[in-house]
Scaffold this active site. Structure first.
Site, mmCIF file in Angstrom:
data_model
loop_
_atom_site.group_PDB
_atom_site.id
_atom_site.type_symbol
_atom_site.label_atom_id
_atom_site.label_comp_id
_atom_site.label_asym_id
_atom_site.label_seq_id
_atom_site.Cartn_x
_atom_site.Cartn_y
_atom_site.Cartn_z
ATOM 1 N N ILE A 41 22.768 8.711 -52.850
ATOM 2 C CA ILE A 41 23.351 7.600 -53.610
ATOM 3 C C ILE A 41 22.305 6.908 -54.495
ATOM 4 O O ILE A 41 22.661 6.252 -55.479
ATOM 5 C CB ILE A 41 24.006 6.590 -52.628
ATOM 6 C CG1 ILE A 41 25.080 5.764 -53.314
ATOM 7 C CG2 ILE A 41 22.963 5.705 -51.959
ATOM 8 C CD1 ILE A 41 25.928 4.942 -52.337
ATOM 9 N N HIS A 109 18.264 14.429 -41.526
ATOM 10 C CA HIS A 109 18.665 14.961 -42.839
ATOM 11 C C HIS A 109 17.458 15.485 -43.580
ATOM 12 O O HIS A 109 16.345 14.999 -43.413
ATOM 13 C CB HIS A 109 19.360 13.889 -43.671
ATOM 14 C CG HIS A 109 18.605 12.590 -43.754
ATOM 15 N ND1 HIS A 109 18.637 11.645 -42.745
ATOM 16 C CD2 HIS A 109 17.793 12.088 -44.700
ATOM 17 C CE1 HIS A 109 17.879 10.620 -43.085
ATOM 18 N NE2 HIS A 109 17.342 10.860 -44.260
#
Ligand code: 5GP
Ligand code: ZN
Length: 123
Positions: A41, A109
Site C-alpha cells: 500500500i 511476508h
C-alpha cells in the site's frame, strides 16, 4: 528447530490474515494454494509487492522446521512474480523480522522490490 510447523491458526486481528480471507481487499497479482502476492500500500520502489503465506506465521523468528517447504514456496513465488513483472535486471527480496528488523505487520511476508537500483547498506 521444532519439527512441527508453527501455529496455523489465522487471526481476525491480523491484517494479512484478513487480506487472505478477502475481508480486506487486495489486488492479487499471484496466488497458489500456499501463498498470495499483492502490491504494498506504501510502495518504496516502482515495483513493490508483498508475498505472504495463507497460513498465519508471525515472523521468521517463529518459523519452524515444518515450515521449510512453505518458506521455499514464498521465494519461488517471488521469483515467478519478478519474471512476470519483467524485473530482468534484478530485484531485492526482504523479510523484516521483529522490532529491530523493522517489521510492522506480524504475519510473515516477503517484500519484492524492483524497478530501480537498490542501495546497500539498507537503512
Ligand atoms: P513490514 O514493515 O512489516 O516489513 O511490512 C509491512 C508492509 O505492509 C508495509 O510495507 C506496509 O506499507 C504494508 N501494508 C500495511 N497495511 C497494508 C494494507 O492494508 N494493504 C497493503 N497492500 N499493504 C499494507
Ligand atoms: Zn496473519
Amino acid at each position: 528447530m521444532k519439527a512441527t510447523p508453527s501455529s496455523s491458526s489465522s487471526s481476525s486481528d491480523c491484517l494479512f490474515c484478513r487480506i487472505v480471507s478477502g475481508d480486506i481487499p487486495a489486488n492479487r497479482v499471484y496466488e497458489d494454494e500456499l501463498c498470495i502476492g499483492f502490491p504494498d500500500i506504501n510502495p518504496q520502489a516502482p515495483t513493490h509487492l508483498l508475498i505472504i503465506p495463507k497460513r498465519h506465521i508471525a515472523s521468521a523468528a517463529s518459523a519452524a522446521e515444518g515450515d521449510t517447504g512453505l518458506l521455499g514456496s514464498l521465494v519461488a513465488a517471488a521469483s515467478a512474480i519478478a519474471r512476470n513483472e519483467g524485473l530482468s535486471k534484478g530485484y531485492r527480496i526482504v523479510m523484516n523480522t521483529g522490532d529491530d528488523g523493522g517489521q510492522t505487520v506480524n504475519h510473515l511476508h516477503l517484500h519484492l522490490l524492483g524497478g530501480r537500483r537498490m542501495t546497500w547498506p539498507p537503512g
